[in-house]
Design a protein around this motif. Structure first.
Motif, PDB file in Angstrom:
ATOM      1  N   UNK A 146      33.576  38.171  69.910  1.00 43.35           N
ATOM      2  CA  UNK A 146      33.780  37.327  71.087  1.00 43.35           C
ATOM      3  C   UNK A 146      35.287  37.142  71.259  1.00 43.35           C
ATOM      4  N   UNK A 147      35.796  37.502  72.426  1.00 48.25           N
ATOM      5  CA  UNK A 147      37.229  37.397  72.670  1.00 48.25           C
ATOM      6  C   UNK A 147      37.536  36.065  73.332  1.00 48.25           C
ATOM      7  N   UNK A 148      38.520  35.351  72.781  1.00 43.24           N
ATOM      8  CA  UNK A 148      38.904  34.049  73.332  1.00 43.24           C
ATOM      9  C   UNK A 148      40.154  34.211  74.181  1.00 43.24           C
ATOM     10  N   UNK A 149      40.038  33.814  75.433  1.00 42.11           N
ATOM     11  CA  UNK A 149      41.182  33.899  76.329  1.00 42.11           C
ATOM     12  C   UNK A 149      41.479  32.508  76.864  1.00 42.11           C
ATOM     13  N   UNK A 150      42.731  32.086  76.703  1.00 44.74           N
ATOM     14  CA  UNK A 150      43.111  30.733  77.100  1.00 44.74           C
ATOM     15  C   UNK A 150      42.959  30.558  78.600  1.00 44.74           C
ATOM     16  N   UNK A 151      42.405  29.401  78.982  1.00 41.52           N
ATOM     17  CA  UNK A 151      42.269  29.105  80.402  1.00 41.52           C
ATOM     18  C   UNK A 151      43.635  29.204  81.078  1.00 41.52           C
ATOM     19  N   UNK A 152      43.641  29.857  82.221  1.00 36.25           N
ATOM     20  CA  UNK A 152      44.894  30.115  82.914  1.00 36.25           C
ATOM     21  C   UNK A 152      45.621  28.815  83.258  1.00 36.25           C
ATOM     22  N   UNK A 153      46.936  28.797  83.050  1.00 34.78           N
ATOM     23  CA  UNK A 153      47.712  27.657  83.499  1.00 34.78           C
ATOM     24  C   UNK A 153      48.361  27.956  84.842  1.00 34.78           C
ATOM     25  N   UNK A 177      36.268  31.121  77.178  1.00 30.55           N
ATOM     26  CA  UNK A 177      37.466  30.517  77.757  1.00 30.55           C
ATOM     27  C   UNK A 177      37.966  29.456  76.788  1.00 30.55           C
ATOM     28  N   UNK A 178      39.140  29.711  76.216  1.00 30.77           N
ATOM     29  CA  UNK A 178      39.704  28.854  75.178  1.00 30.77           C
ATOM     30  C   UNK A 178      40.503  27.709  75.812  1.00 30.77           C
ATOM     31  N   UNK A 179      40.638  26.618  75.067  1.00 30.07           N
ATOM     32  CA  UNK A 179      41.421  25.462  75.526  1.00 30.07           C
ATOM     33  C   UNK A 179      40.956  25.002  76.897  1.00 30.07           C
ATOM     34  N   UNK A 180      39.641  25.041  77.110  1.00 28.38           N
ATOM     35  CA  UNK A 180      39.110  24.671  78.421  1.00 28.38           C
ATOM     36  C   UNK A 180      39.475  23.226  78.759  1.00 28.38           C
ATOM     37  N   UNK A 181      39.918  23.027  80.002  1.00 31.10           N
ATOM     38  CA  UNK A 181      40.286  21.692  80.461  1.00 31.10           C
ATOM     39  C   UNK A 181      41.789  21.493  80.503  1.00 31.10           C
ATOM     40  N   UNK A 182      42.540  22.429  79.923  1.00 41.26           N
ATOM     41  CA  UNK A 182      43.994  22.285  79.925  1.00 41.26           C
ATOM     42  C   UNK A 182      44.626  23.122  81.034  1.00 41.26           C
ATOM     43  N   UNK A 183      43.860  24.029  81.643  1.00 42.97           N
ATOM     44  CA  UNK A 183      44.391  24.849  82.741  1.00 42.97           C
ATOM     45  C   UNK A 183      43.917  24.311  84.069  1.00 42.97           C
ATOM     46  N   UNK A 184      43.868  25.166  85.055  1.00 37.65           N
ATOM     47  CA  UNK A 184      43.541  24.695  86.400  1.00 37.65           C
ATOM     48  C   UNK A 184      42.444  25.518  87.063  1.00 37.65           C
ATOM     49  N   UNK A 185      41.458  25.985  86.307  1.00 37.68           N
ATOM     50  CA  UNK A 185      40.399  26.773  86.928  1.00 37.68           C
ATOM     51  C   UNK A 185      39.639  25.922  87.937  1.00 37.68           C
TER      52      UNK A 185
END
Ligand code: C2E
Ligand code: CA
Ligand code: CA
Ligand code: CA
Length: 275
Positions: A146-153, A177-185
């Motif tokens: 499973x590949x973890x990709x940080x939520x886009x900032x 989606x890693x660090x969910x809630x810290x980006x702006x999706x």
């Protein structure tokens, strides 16, 4: 130079200069560590909230420098990204982790491997084919990982990112989606993403002692379920938090309550015996 009332300013500049020099020295040592193979990989379990079995293990890079001791990934990962060493670093981590995964599969252990991927790697040509080749070398399949990709900032490269994520999905990788809630999706973007897992950032877990924090977590769980995504909550540090999240219907938990990131030998023990 600026006079008596500006001592503070002056010493700040000195401090920055010193830090700059230190940074350059650390960069050079990081480059050596990558090339000489002295980076290590530690593993942290992701457990089923109901039942407590180990569902997957996340590979996390570790660096013990001769001079400075253990250096945090929060420092050396962004550094590697900035100076163009992240792909080499990731190759080292991937190689070690695939080696271990092969051993674990041979021992009949079914857990998935979770790997952190930086955005710049995602956009590199041949990233997907190289990764698949690497897997083949170890007789592993994309579905093992499973590949973890940080939520886009930033939203600017969204469509480009989506295209690359779809390529990974089509190759058979599962995505988180890693660090969910810290980006702006936005909601529509989340819905378009070919990701099956949301990893809720530790900052939300740390706010669960407040009523507001608990309501936000509940909203995230409902959101994920509406999008048909499963949730991993990171940063679970005690039983009370684990119980609360289990009650909300969270699927997977990760954090010091279960285990810190540990060397492969220890990880293997809790994969065999349970935590
Ligand atoms: P991450 O992917 O969000 O990884 C989770 C971080 O939370 C890890 O920090 C882990 O040690 C820490 N953690 C785990 N359980 C708890 C807990 O209960 N409480 C708290 N407060 N923290 C917990 P770590 O190992 O320092 O890694 C930091 C970041 O460095 C990672 O954040 C990831 O973004 C990055 N990173 C680490 N290894 C790699 C790698 O091989 N490649 C890439 N691209 N990034 C990596
Ligand atoms: Ca991660
Ligand atoms: Ca995370
Ligand atoms: Ca993080």
């Amino acid at each position: 130079n600026a006079g008596r009332n500006n001592v503070c300013f002056y010493s700040d500049i000195l401090h920055l200069k010193a830090l700059g020099r230190e940074h350059v020295a650390i960069q050079a040592r990081l480059s050596d560590a990558i090339r000489l193979g002295s980076l290590q990989v530690f593993y942290q379990p992701i457990v089923q909230a109901k039942g407590g079995e180990v569902f997957a293990i996340e590979a996390l890079a570790r660096w013990q420098d001769d001079k400075s001791g253990w250096i945090s990934p929060e420092l050396f990962i962004p550094m590697a990204e900035k100076v163009g060493l992240i792909q080499e670093l990731s190759d080292v981590v991937t190689h070690q982790a695939f080696c271990k995964l092969r051993e674990w599969r041979d021992a009949g252990l079914p857990q998935k491997l979770m790997l952190n991927i930086s955005r710049s790697q995602l956009f590199a040509p041949r990233f997907v084919s190289n990764l698949v080749e690497r897997l083949n070398e170890f007789r592993l399949r994309p579905s093992d990982v499973i590949l973890e990709i940080t939520e886009s900032v930033a939203l600017t490269d969204y469509s480009r990112q989506l295209k690359h994520l779809k390529l990974l999905g089509a190759a058979g990788f599962r995505l988180a989606i890693d660090d969910f809630g810290t980006g702006y999706s936005s909601l529509s973007q989340l819905h378009e993403m070919p990701a099956q897992l949301l990893k809720v950032d530790v900052s939300f877990t740390q706010r669960l002692h407040t009523e507001e924090g608990r309501r936000i977590m509940q909203a995230i769980v409902q959101l994920a379920s509406g999008l048909d995504m499963q949730i991993v909550v990171e940063g679970v540090e005690n039983l009370e938090t684990a119980r609360f999240l289990q009650g909300l219907g969270v699927h997977f938990l990760q954090g010091f309550h279960f285990s810190e990131p540990v060397p492969s030998g220890v990880a293997e023990l809790w994969m065999r015996l349970g935590l």
